[in-house]
Design a protein around this motif. Structure first.
Motif, PDB file in Angstrom:
ATOM      1  N   ILE A 154      48.718  55.913  17.456  1.00 64.82           N
ATOM      2  CA  ILE A 154      48.270  56.258  16.101  1.00 64.82           C
ATOM      3  C   ILE A 154      46.755  56.422  16.060  1.00 64.82           C
ATOM      4  O   ILE A 154      46.230  57.389  15.493  1.00 64.82           O
ATOM      5  CB  ILE A 154      48.738  55.180  15.091  1.00 64.82           C
ATOM      6  CG1 ILE A 154      50.268  55.221  14.978  1.00 64.82           C
ATOM      7  CG2 ILE A 154      48.108  55.403  13.724  1.00 64.82           C
ATOM      8  CD1 ILE A 154      50.849  54.067  14.203  1.00 64.82           C
ATOM      9  N   VAL A 155      46.024  55.501  16.702  1.00 66.71           N
ATOM     10  CA  VAL A 155      44.565  55.621  16.724  1.00 66.71           C
ATOM     11  C   VAL A 155      44.151  56.917  17.414  1.00 66.71           C
ATOM     12  O   VAL A 155      43.266  57.640  16.933  1.00 66.71           O
ATOM     13  CB  VAL A 155      43.926  54.399  17.429  1.00 66.71           C
ATOM     14  CG1 VAL A 155      42.432  54.594  17.587  1.00 66.71           C
ATOM     15  CG2 VAL A 155      44.214  53.134  16.647  1.00 66.71           C
ATOM     16  N   CYS A 156      44.806  57.240  18.534  1.00 66.70           N
ATOM     17  CA  CYS A 156      44.497  58.488  19.239  1.00 66.70           C
ATOM     18  C   CYS A 156      44.724  59.691  18.326  1.00 66.70           C
ATOM     19  O   CYS A 156      43.929  60.628  18.314  1.00 66.70           O
ATOM     20  CB  CYS A 156      45.357  58.639  20.486  1.00 66.70           C
ATOM     21  SG  CYS A 156      44.719  57.771  21.905  1.00 66.70           S
ATOM     22  N   LEU A 157      45.820  59.653  17.572  1.00 66.30           N
ATOM     23  CA  LEU A 157      46.123  60.768  16.674  1.00 66.30           C
ATOM     24  C   LEU A 157      45.054  60.875  15.585  1.00 66.30           C
ATOM     25  O   LEU A 157      44.549  61.960  15.298  1.00 66.30           O
ATOM     26  CB  LEU A 157      47.508  60.574  16.057  1.00 66.30           C
ATOM     27  CG  LEU A 157      48.015  61.702  15.158  1.00 66.30           C
ATOM     28  CD1 LEU A 157      48.117  62.984  15.959  1.00 66.30           C
ATOM     29  CD2 LEU A 157      49.362  61.348  14.568  1.00 66.30           C
ATOM     30  N   LEU A 158      44.693  59.731  14.996  1.00 70.43           N
ATOM     31  CA  LEU A 158      43.714  59.733  13.908  1.00 70.43           C
ATOM     32  C   LEU A 158      42.341  60.193  14.400  1.00 70.43           C
ATOM     33  O   LEU A 158      41.599  60.855  13.680  1.00 70.43           O
ATOM     34  CB  LEU A 158      43.612  58.345  13.280  1.00 70.43           C
ATOM     35  CG  LEU A 158      44.847  57.902  12.492  1.00 70.43           C
ATOM     36  CD1 LEU A 158      44.646  56.514  11.913  1.00 70.43           C
ATOM     37  CD2 LEU A 158      45.165  58.899  11.386  1.00 70.43           C
TER      38      LEU A 158
ATOM     39  N   TYR B 146      43.459  57.623  27.219  1.00 69.87           N
ATOM     40  CA  TYR B 146      44.452  58.657  26.920  1.00 69.87           C
ATOM     41  C   TYR B 146      44.078  59.574  25.758  1.00 69.87           C
ATOM     42  O   TYR B 146      44.832  60.475  25.433  1.00 69.87           O
ATOM     43  CB  TYR B 146      45.822  58.008  26.678  1.00 69.87           C
ATOM     44  CG  TYR B 146      46.258  57.134  27.822  1.00 69.87           C
ATOM     45  CD1 TYR B 146      46.155  57.591  29.141  1.00 69.87           C
ATOM     46  CD2 TYR B 146      46.744  55.842  27.623  1.00 69.87           C
ATOM     47  CE1 TYR B 146      46.520  56.798  30.201  1.00 69.87           C
ATOM     48  CE2 TYR B 146      47.125  55.043  28.698  1.00 69.87           C
ATOM     49  CZ  TYR B 146      47.010  55.528  29.980  1.00 69.87           C
ATOM     50  OH  TYR B 146      47.378  54.742  31.035  1.00 69.87           O
ATOM     51  N   LEU B 147      42.919  59.369  25.136  1.00 65.56           N
ATOM     52  CA  LEU B 147      42.518  60.246  24.028  1.00 65.56           C
ATOM     53  C   LEU B 147      42.528  61.736  24.413  1.00 65.56           C
ATOM     54  O   LEU B 147      43.017  62.562  23.638  1.00 65.56           O
ATOM     55  CB  LEU B 147      41.135  59.829  23.499  1.00 65.56           C
ATOM     56  CG  LEU B 147      40.622  60.602  22.291  1.00 65.56           C
ATOM     57  CD1 LEU B 147      41.540  60.425  21.098  1.00 65.56           C
ATOM     58  CD2 LEU B 147      39.206  60.171  21.910  1.00 65.56           C
TER      59      LEU B 147
ATOM     60  N   GLY C 187      52.075  70.600  18.951  1.00 65.74           N
ATOM     61  CA  GLY C 187      50.967  70.021  19.698  1.00 65.74           C
ATOM     62  C   GLY C 187      50.851  68.533  19.451  1.00 65.74           C
ATOM     63  O   GLY C 187      50.615  67.752  20.380  1.00 65.74           O
ATOM     64  N   VAL C 188      51.028  68.132  18.190  1.00 57.42           N
ATOM     65  CA  VAL C 188      50.942  66.709  17.842  1.00 57.42           C
ATOM     66  C   VAL C 188      52.014  65.924  18.591  1.00 57.42           C
ATOM     67  O   VAL C 188      51.745  64.888  19.203  1.00 57.42           O
ATOM     68  CB  VAL C 188      51.105  66.513  16.320  1.00 57.42           C
ATOM     69  CG1 VAL C 188      51.237  65.044  15.983  1.00 57.42           C
ATOM     70  CG2 VAL C 188      49.925  67.126  15.578  1.00 57.42           C
ATOM     71  N   LEU C 189      53.245  66.456  18.572  1.00 59.72           N
ATOM     72  CA  LEU C 189      54.343  65.741  19.235  1.00 59.72           C
ATOM     73  C   LEU C 189      54.104  65.626  20.728  1.00 59.72           C
ATOM     74  O   LEU C 189      54.337  64.570  21.333  1.00 59.72           O
ATOM     75  CB  LEU C 189      55.657  66.479  18.979  1.00 59.72           C
ATOM     76  CG  LEU C 189      56.260  66.128  17.634  1.00 59.72           C
ATOM     77  CD1 LEU C 189      57.375  67.094  17.299  1.00 59.72           C
ATOM     78  CD2 LEU C 189      56.805  64.703  17.678  1.00 59.72           C
TER      79      LEU C 189
ATOM     80  N   MET D  54      52.447  62.220  25.242  1.00 60.86           N
ATOM     81  CA  MET D  54      51.589  62.051  26.404  1.00 60.86           C
ATOM     82  C   MET D  54      50.685  60.839  26.299  1.00 60.86           C
ATOM     83  O   MET D  54      50.124  60.399  27.295  1.00 60.86           O
ATOM     84  CB  MET D  54      50.766  63.318  26.622  1.00 60.86           C
ATOM     85  CG  MET D  54      51.630  64.419  27.186  1.00 60.86           C
ATOM     86  SD  MET D  54      50.793  65.971  27.189  1.00 60.86           S
ATOM     87  CE  MET D  54      49.413  65.594  28.197  1.00 60.86           C
ATOM     88  N   VAL D  55      50.497  60.314  25.102  1.00 57.60           N
ATOM     89  CA  VAL D  55      49.749  59.068  24.958  1.00 57.60           C
ATOM     90  C   VAL D  55      50.700  57.879  24.996  1.00 57.60           C
ATOM     91  O   VAL D  55      50.437  56.876  25.651  1.00 57.60           O
ATOM     92  CB  VAL D  55      48.931  59.064  23.650  1.00 57.60           C
ATOM     93  CG1 VAL D  55      48.291  57.699  23.427  1.00 57.60           C
ATOM     94  CG2 VAL D  55      47.858  60.129  23.696  1.00 57.60           C
ATOM     95  N   PHE D  56      51.839  58.024  24.326  1.00 61.21           N
ATOM     96  CA  PHE D  56      52.748  56.881  24.209  1.00 61.21           C
ATOM     97  C   PHE D  56      53.351  56.475  25.562  1.00 61.21           C
ATOM     98  O   PHE D  56      53.369  55.298  25.899  1.00 61.21           O
ATOM     99  CB  PHE D  56      53.864  57.187  23.198  1.00 61.21           C
ATOM    100  CG  PHE D  56      54.760  56.020  22.933  1.00 61.21           C
ATOM    101  CD1 PHE D  56      54.352  54.999  22.085  1.00 61.21           C
ATOM    102  CD2 PHE D  56      55.998  55.913  23.555  1.00 61.21           C
ATOM    103  CE1 PHE D  56      55.171  53.914  21.842  1.00 61.21           C
ATOM    104  CE2 PHE D  56      56.820  54.816  23.321  1.00 61.21           C
ATOM    105  CZ  PHE D  56      56.396  53.817  22.463  1.00 61.21           C
TER     106      PHE D  56
END
Lengths: 294, 295
Positions: B77-81, B171-172, B216-218, B223-225
């Motif tokens: 979530i932090v990476c996404l934000l 992983y950002l 792209g988000v998914l 790829m981070v999770f």
């Protein structure tokens, strides 16, 4: 609009600060005279000297480079031929093969590493059991520790060979995925034309197909090499008695931390930086020449 | 002739059967067996050798499972934000700037990730860079005076926060790159159409840009999770011994003190199922896959 621009640039700068501050720290403290990553005691090249004298680390660096170069070379050749084969294959066969090909890329590294570890240990246990101690040896070997560092006479063991096999297995999929699209983009009539003009199939392959897909081969090889150099998890589970730089670093962090690590990272970062600058300048010059030509 | 070329991939198909498929089958096999069971091979019926014991034993490790999921989820979530806005503002810059920004994002990935994580150890240490900095600017004095405490450092390393920070830091780029490559490919006429039809910029973003960038988000989320939930080096270095994750648990079963590859295989199997679920969700939304593969 202008305000938005300043805001967005500021945000980018913050993120880049976050990404680069630790690396900068490593670089700065690699020149530190003290045995510390926190207290600065003046400039010295002491850690570089100790690094080059450290047999263990230099050996690990050598191993890393050797396994990466070998794995890249083998994967590039095998991957390219495989891609050509897949290209000439029917969809019905090709699609399931490509799905399996994606497994090592998609799977969590630790699962791939553990799976390969189990595979090698089982095969080696079978080999040692049958060759050295007869069939009963198999079960005993399985029960003993997975990491047997001192092989007895006639035993084989996990080491450089298993490490290399593991690296090849996760490098080939990247080569295939880079070469295949280039083959699809290629004009098929080129091959027909070459053969009409009297080329044998092999000549057509060497003189027409290879030059057409060369960018794919190069980028595939580059990605494979990067993956190999950077890999830690899969190597960790398959290296046995061999060691790579990543494994060495992980071991050091658990026991004693030496600023030699800073020196290693600075050197590596410097090499990558120089390479990137060379590549970018070349591309930029090429573009400039092309725009000047038209 | 076409079929003759196809034979070129035969060696690799054999290789994959041996080094990709067979090891996974072995993981599944070990996951459903135990050392005691295998020792009795041939003495007891085959059906009794296969057990669910390993999965039953996992109940003891519920805390570790929960912690792994929780930390990986927070990191994602932090990476996404952080990553989505970055990808978005990057895509709005000129081509030269974009290329440089891309290089700058990729560059840290070329420095060994263990070394980068090791740098964070020096920053977060109790007498590390950050705490020294706070000391120097008199932060602790100020806090101690106001609250009457005797604080000399903030405990940052060996906390869950440090592990999440390590995951986000490493992983950002995996989040930024797929989102960015989807956003730059967006059809600009769609945005103009939305504006012509009276949408303000917030509406354009909410109803056009964001839904279209979802692949792209998914892909970024996966790829981070996946590496976050399976890491063992980051938790080991920044979390110490009291922040064990699933990866550490697996590592211990194979190379550590708690040697039990059968249980380790069972946990690895569970992890494989997590990855498959992520992939199915991602493929369901299509597209993003290509970029994920390229990284």
């Amino acid at each position: 609009m202008r305000r938005y621009r300043i805001g967005s640039r500021f945000y980018m700068a913050l993120i880049f600060l976050f990404l680069y501050a630790p690396i900068l720290l490593l670089v700065v403290f690699s020149f530190n005279d003290a045995n510390s990553n926190v207290v600065w005691q003046g400039f010295s090249l002491r850690w570089y000297e100790e690094l080059f004298r450290d047999r263990q680390i230099m050996g690990a660096v050598y191993n890393t480079l050797l396994v990466s170069v070998l794995a890249t070379a083998i994967s590039t050749v095998v991957g390219t031929f495989t891609a050509v084969g897949l290209f000439g294959m029917r969809r019905r066969w090709r699609d399931p093969i490509l799905t399996v090909n994606n497994i090592p890329i998609m799977n969590a590294d630790i699962v791939t590493g553990v799976a390969l570890c189990i595979f090698f240990v089982t095969v080696i246990a079978g080999w040692n059991g049958v060759v050295v101690e007869g069939w009963n040896g198999f079960v005993t070997y399985l029960e003993e520790n997975f990491r047997r560092t001192l092989p007895r006479m006639g035993e084989v063991n996990m080491g450089f060979t298993t490490l290399l096999l593991a690296h090849i297995s996760f490098d080939i999929p990247y080569v295939i995925l880079n070469v295949l699209p280039k083959l699809r983009q290629m004009d098929r009539s080129l091959i027909d034309a070459a053969q009409d003009l009297g080329c044998t199939w092999m000549q057509a392959f060497r003189k027409v197909v290879i030059p057409e897909i060369k960018p794919g081969i190069v980028s595939g090889a580059l990605i494979a090499f990067t993956m190999s150099v950077d890999d830690f998890v899969i190597s960790y589970f398959t290296a046995g008695s061999a060691s790579t730089l990543s494994i060495e670093i992980y071991g050091m962090v658990r026991k004693r931390v030496s600023p030699e690590l800073n020196a290693v990272s600075t050197l590596l970062f410097g090499v990558v930086l120089v390479l990137l600058i060379i590549i970018n300048v070349r591309e930029w010059r090429l573009e400039k020449r092309q725009t000047a030509g038209t | 002739m076409k079929n003759k070329i196809a034979w070129l991939s035969a060696p690799y198909v054999l290789w994959m059967a041996l080094v990709v498929v067979a090891p996974i089958i072995m993981v599944v096999f070990y996951a459903f067996t135990t050392a005691e069971g295998l020792a009795q091979w041939g003495e007891i019926p085959i059906t009794e050798i296969f057990t669910l014991d390993n999965f039953a034993r996992m109940g003891t490790y519920t805390v570790i499972f929960a912690r792994s999921f929780q930390l990986a989820l927070v990191a994602t979530i932090v990476c996404l934000l952080l990553g989505y806005p970055l990808a978005y503002v990057m895509a709005k810059e000129g081509p030269g700037f974009q290329r440089m920004a891309m290089v700058l994002i990729m560059l840290p990935m070329w420095v060994n990730f263990l070394l980068r994580t090791y740098a964070w150890m020096a920053i977060l240490e109790n007498n590390g860079i950050l705490n020294n900095f706070f000391e120097a600017i008199g932060l602790f004095d100020l806090i101690n005076r106001i609250f009457g405490t005797d604080l000399t450092y903030f405990r940052m390393i060996r906390t869950q926060g440090a592990v999440v920070l390590g995951m986000v830091y490493n992983y950002l780029p995996f989040m930024v790159l797929p989102i960015y490559s989807v956003i730059i490919k967006l059809d600009h006429s769609l945005l103009e159409a939305a504006r012509d039809l009276g949408a303000n910029s917030a509406q354009v973003f909410r109803k056009v840009i964001f839904p279209l960038s979802l692949p792209g988000v998914l892909s970024g989320v996966t790829m981070v999770f996946v590496p976050s939930v399976s890491t063992f080096a980051i938790s080991r270095m920044l979390g110490g011994n009291n922040q064990m994750l699933l990866g550490n648990l697996i590592e211990q079963q194979f190379l550590g003190g708690a040697y039990n590859p059968y249980l380790g295989s069972a946990i690895a199997l569970v992890m494989m199922i997590i990855v498959i679920v992520c992939m199915v969700v991602m493929n369901h939304f299509g597209e993003g896959e290509e970029q994920a593969v390229m990284l």
